[in-house]
Design a protein around this motif. Structure first.
Motif, mmCIF file in Angstrom:
data_model
loop_
_atom_site.group_PDB
_atom_site.id
_atom_site.type_symbol
_atom_site.label_atom_id
_atom_site.label_comp_id
_atom_site.label_asym_id
_atom_site.label_seq_id
_atom_site.Cartn_x
_atom_site.Cartn_y
_atom_site.Cartn_z
ATOM 1 N N THR A 120 0.837 -1.207 0.000
ATOM 2 C CA THR A 120 0.000 0.000 0.000
ATOM 3 C C THR A 120 0.865 1.247 0.000
ATOM 4 N N LEU A 121 1.917 1.245 0.797
ATOM 5 C CA LEU A 121 2.783 2.419 0.871
ATOM 6 C C LEU A 121 3.595 2.598 -0.409
ATOM 7 N N ILE A 122 3.935 1.490 -1.087
ATOM 8 C CA ILE A 122 4.744 1.580 -2.299
ATOM 9 C C ILE A 122 3.880 1.943 -3.495
ATOM 10 N N ALA A 127 -5.135 7.499 3.371
ATOM 11 C CA ALA A 127 -4.872 8.855 2.895
ATOM 12 C C ALA A 127 -6.022 9.292 1.995
ATOM 13 N N LYS A 131 -8.362 20.423 -4.367
ATOM 14 C CA LYS A 131 -7.484 20.098 -3.241
ATOM 15 C C LYS A 131 -6.453 21.194 -3.065
ATOM 16 N N VAL A 164 -7.052 6.140 -0.260
ATOM 17 C CA VAL A 164 -6.279 4.901 -0.217
ATOM 18 C C VAL A 164 -6.722 4.184 1.050
ATOM 19 N N LEU A 219 2.465 11.203 -9.304
ATOM 20 C CA LEU A 219 3.210 12.234 -8.609
ATOM 21 C C LEU A 219 3.636 11.781 -7.231
ATOM 22 N N ARG A 220 3.237 10.566 -6.840
ATOM 23 C CA ARG A 220 3.477 10.161 -5.474
ATOM 24 C C ARG A 220 4.859 9.569 -5.257
ATOM 25 N N PHE A 221 5.376 8.812 -6.223
ATOM 26 C CA PHE A 221 6.510 7.957 -5.883
ATOM 27 C C PHE A 221 7.716 8.227 -6.750
ATOM 28 N N THR A 222 8.874 8.176 -6.145
ATOM 29 C CA THR A 222 10.123 8.363 -6.883
ATOM 30 C C THR A 222 10.640 7.012 -7.331
ATOM 31 N N SER A 246 13.320 5.554 -6.613
ATOM 32 C CA SER A 246 14.049 4.758 -5.626
ATOM 33 C C SER A 246 13.131 3.793 -4.894
ATOM 34 N N LYS A 247 11.843 4.147 -4.722
ATOM 35 C CA LYS A 247 10.955 3.216 -4.028
ATOM 36 C C LYS A 247 9.638 3.172 -4.744
ATOM 37 N N GLY A 248 9.711 2.840 -6.024
ATOM 38 C CA GLY A 248 8.501 2.865 -6.821
ATOM 39 C C GLY A 248 8.802 3.589 -8.118
#
Lengths: 315, 228
Positions: free
Chosen positions: B43-45, B74, B88, B137, B210-213, B215-217
């Motif tokens: 979920t976090l990734i 979230a 938003k 989420v 836009l959430r993940f870079t 390096s982790k995704g």
């Protein structure tokens, strides 16, 4: 989730028995001797949670092969669950881990996570007194993010900027327009102008958890991060790092890396969904180079890893 | 959708355990929580599962701050009556635009902003209750009553490509209590979990990358739709 939920998973990783039984005897409030389904893992001084309609934490004062004695604040049914992470190995005279110790690790880990990720915010109303310019920030505040008085948002500034704009402002009273935290005592904040009437301010801030935890205390860290095991690995890192029979630098290093990995993921998640209250200041973020789950410490020269069952006896 | 019970056997296979209650690893108290742990990591990734409410949420009048829906990790979007888009914002930008925003009132919500993960705020304060639909989420598995004891009937709210990744993660982390070389040997499974969830996080590009870079995704950038 509650503190015991995390320590339950820590128990299994440390191969420590976890108490999960039933009270066995219906009782009223007061000192009672009960006959649980099992007394395995229970010792004098152990804290346990009694569930049911009125859950509470009890401290065991006596143990026999079939019964335990404790003071109960509430009445309970015989079917009420009796459970808890007691870490009984070596109790009571030479324990590997104590409950107090583990709860302490968890409290430290929780606050480290809250400091680095800041996922939880609280809005506190504080009194503003006429003629008083400086105030202590709320005791559970990690970082103040927003202040408003009478539903008017105050600008976050600094005394340097305020001095530059109007050198005489410290001597002026009136409607408050700005707040600042620089060049004053630790964990305090101030207003420009000095309030001229008694009022109330709303302080929005990232929230810190308590420094000590009880078994049944609800964790401030959101459930997703608890379920992801992030706090568990933080606690395990400390367990494997401590001096004593359970020390294991390799697992300590791995668990520490997993904890930092979890923090990094959590931070990135917060940034990605814009959930952090931002004042526009840059935030440091760990990179992939800071973590490599495979970079476990190398064994010292000449020392071999313990043979696996596959290696032993091979021809 | 699959359940935890459908994949826990695969974890036991990887641990050379007979399928069933478990011997060295307790299926209910060790294997299942590790599968939930894997789902939560995913979920976090990858930012899944995204859930759009089927029942409307009522925003009460005369208040700016509301708690997030139960089991929401979230907040992603709030839709007003008739599908009205509510923009938003962030608390900071709202205060910069209009320092009187907290006191203003109106019949409809113009902006919303997250306050950490557990709360959100709206502008302006409503003069009468309004019903909205929230997208968020979601927590992959609700937290059960203490002590934690998953039954195996818990639904896995991820597409089928995630399932093997969850088994790999659980099998790898279960070996932590074995220590030494046996644990190190299992890290390859963790690597496969990361690789698979990284790959699946690319699916988020259509939803909002836009959430993940990298390096982790997947790399953070505008969506393919936007860039077209």
């Amino acid at each position: 989730m509650i503190a015991d939920n995390i320590l339950q998973h820590v128990s299994y990783s440390l191969i420590e028995p976890y108490v999960n039984t039933a009270l066995g005897t219906g009782i009223g409030a007061g000192v009672n001797t009960v006959t649980p389904t099992s007394v395995a893992g229970i010792y004098v001084g152990a804290q346990l949670i009694v569930g049911g309609a009125n859950p509470e934490v009890i401290v065991v004062t006596a143990v026999t092969p079939t019964q335990i004695t404790a003071a109960f604040t509430n009445a309970h049914l015989n079917t009420d669950p009796l459970f808890g992470s007691t870490f009984p190995s070596g109790e009571t005279d030479h324990s590997l881990f104590t409950q107090t110790e583990m709860l302490g690790y968890l409290a430290d880990v929780q606050n480290e996570f809250l400091l680095k990720v800041r996922p939880v915010y609280f809005i506190n109303t504080v009194a503003v007194a006429a003629g008083i310019r400086f105030y202590s920030q709320p005791g559970d505040a990690i970082r103040m993010e927003h202040v408003s008085i009478e539903s008017v948002a105050l600008r976050n500034s600094s005394q340097d900027d305020l001095d530059f704009d109007n050198p005489g402002w410290p001597n002026q009273a009136g409607a408050v327009t700005h707040w600042f935290q620089d060049q004053i005592n630790n964990q305090m904040y101030g207003f420009k102008f000095t309030p001229s009437i008694n009022d109330a301010a709303e302080i929005w801030y990232s929230q810190r958890a308590a420094q000590t935890l009880g078994l049944m205390d609800t964790l401030l860290v959101p459930d997703i991060f608890c379920q992801a095991g992030i706090l568990k690995y933080g606690v395990l890192s400390r367990c494997f790092s401590k001096d004593g029979e359970q020390r294991d630098p390799y697992r300590a290093d791995f668990c520490d890396k997993m904890f930092k990995f979890g923090i990094s993921l959590a931070y990135k998640f917060m940034q990605g969904v814009d959930a952090a209250l931002s004042t526009g200041l840059p935030q440091p973020m760990p990179t992939a180079q800071d973590f490599n789950p495979f970079a476990v410490p190398q064994l010292p020269q000449g020392q071999q890893a313990a043979p696996t069952p596959f290696q032993v006896g091979d021809n | 959708m699959a359940t935890i019970g459908d994949i826990e056997g695969g974890v036991q296979d990887r641990l050379e355990e007979q399928r069933g209650p478990g011997q060295f690893w307790n299926r209910q108290f060790e294997i299942r929580p590790l599968l939930v742990e894997a789902m939560s990591m995913a979920t976090l990734i990858a930012g899944e599962p995204e859930i759009r409410q089927t029942a409307m949420t009522t925003l009460a009048a005369n208040q700016n701050v509301f708690p997030a829906p139960p089991n929401a990790v979230a907040m992603l979007k709030i839709e007003g009556p008739g599908g009205l888009v509510i923009k938003k914002e962030t608390l900071w930008s709202l205060s910069q635009m209009n320092y009187l925003w907290e006191s203003e009132t109106g019949p409809t919500v113009k902006h919303w902003f997250p306050i950490g993960l557990g709360q959100y705020g709206i502008y302006p304060k409503l003069t009468a209750p309004v019903q909205v639909i929230i997208t968020y989420v979601g927590l992959p598995v609700p937290v059960p009553a203490s002590p934690i004891a998953y039954t195996g009937a818990e639904t896995i709210p991820f597409q089928v490509e995630y399932l093997e990744a969850f088994q790999e993660y659980a099998a790898s982390m279960a070996r932590l209590k074995e220590a030494t070389q046996e644990f190190l040997d299992g890290l390859k499974e963790f690597d496969r979990f990361l690789s698979r969830t990284w790959e699946l996080s690319k699916f988020a590009t259509r939803k909002g990358s836009l959430r993940f870079t990298r390096s982790k995704g997947v790399e953070a950038k505008v969506t393919d739709v936007t860039s077209r």
